[in-house]
Design an enzyme around this catalytic site. Sequence first.
Site, PDB file in Angstrom:
ATOM      1  N   ILE A 204       0.843  -1.189   0.000  1.00  0.00           N
ATOM      2  CA  ILE A 204       0.000   0.000   0.000  1.00  0.00           C
ATOM      3  C   ILE A 204       0.882   1.245   0.000  1.00  0.00           C
ATOM      4  O   ILE A 204       1.830   1.343   0.777  1.00  0.00           O
ATOM      5  CB  ILE A 204      -0.916   0.049   1.242  1.00  0.00           C
ATOM      6  N   LYS A 205       0.544   2.192  -0.879  1.00  0.00           N
ATOM      7  CA  LYS A 205       1.176   3.517  -0.857  1.00  0.00           C
ATOM      8  C   LYS A 205       0.140   4.495  -0.336  1.00  0.00           C
ATOM      9  O   LYS A 205      -0.960   4.615  -0.885  1.00  0.00           O
ATOM     10  CB  LYS A 205       1.628   3.920  -2.260  1.00  0.00           C
ATOM     11  N   THR A 206       0.480   5.186   0.747  1.00  0.00           N
ATOM     12  CA  THR A 206      -0.456   6.120   1.343  1.00  0.00           C
ATOM     13  C   THR A 206       0.297   7.312   1.904  1.00  0.00           C
ATOM     14  O   THR A 206       1.508   7.440   1.723  1.00  0.00           O
ATOM     15  CB  THR A 206      -1.300   5.425   2.430  1.00  0.00           C
ATOM     16  N   ASP A 252       7.962   6.666  -1.198  1.00  0.00           N
ATOM     17  CA  ASP A 252       7.897   6.813  -2.645  1.00  0.00           C
ATOM     18  C   ASP A 252       7.926   8.307  -2.938  1.00  0.00           C
ATOM     19  O   ASP A 252       6.906   8.981  -2.929  1.00  0.00           O
ATOM     20  CB  ASP A 252       6.615   6.183  -3.199  1.00  0.00           C
TER      21      ASP A 252
END
Length: 291
Positions: A204-206, A252
């Site tokens: 997951i990218k959050t 990221d």
Amino acid sequence: MADKFGNKIAKDYEVNTPFANQGSFFVKGMQNMDWGMKARFSRIFNPKTGKTVMLAFDHGYIMGSTAGLERLDLAIPPLMEDVDVLMGTRGAIRTCIPPTCKKGIALRASAGSSVLDDDMSHEVIGVDIEDAIRLDATCLAVQTFIGAPGEKTSLENLVRTVDMGNKYGIPVLGVVAVGKDMERTPKFFKLATRMLAELGAHIIKTYYCEDFEEVVAACPVPIVVAGGKKVPEKEALELAYNAISKGAVGVDMGRNIFQAESPKAMARAIGKVVHEGYTAEEAYKFYEENK
């Protein structure tokens, strides 16, 4: 059937208790995956540290030319050696990234309307699995819009991509989108990250938020923190440090690397925080000395 009324508020996240189903594999929640999937995880996350620095340069798929990315062929290749994963579109990767690159490739798999549209949440799947395999994608990135008009469509995109990825051993990176009218609260991020994980996303990218350690504890797969808008270099390094210290397994970064005064020094400084345990102050000193 669950509903949003009458539920007890979740509160016991046991943030100091390690993930229970770790087994012998170093990536959270991926103990039961097959060999090919694990091999790709080992290209995304450094096996020595279990963490990753991703470089996002997929902005052009909705924004067109972006400051710092006017020439992808000149901006990105010099940074490759300083990051673990390149996150881009298939067009950018094919035209501007040398095939001798040995870094992980997070392939942008969703596609939608431009920033000229008031609602960008109605995305589609923009890459089929055969082309992802031809590109040697290490993972597939799908953006999701929880709480937006296009939520159902974006979740369908995620589920379909997870099904394709599982069939061929390619992980899926679920990206939590935050629109201008969407919440940016711990409650929202706990909801969004958990939903994506339970629908099958492998990473997951959050965004970083208050009580971030609870967001991490409640999510059974690894969380990578997005860099977001451009901020001063010291603030970006503080964001990276706070995210890692609260349980993220990587960052990221996009604009906070390629729009920095010295992109290469910034990429290296982020790596010092993520992989070598530098504090934000130590990393900023490194940046200043090497820019």
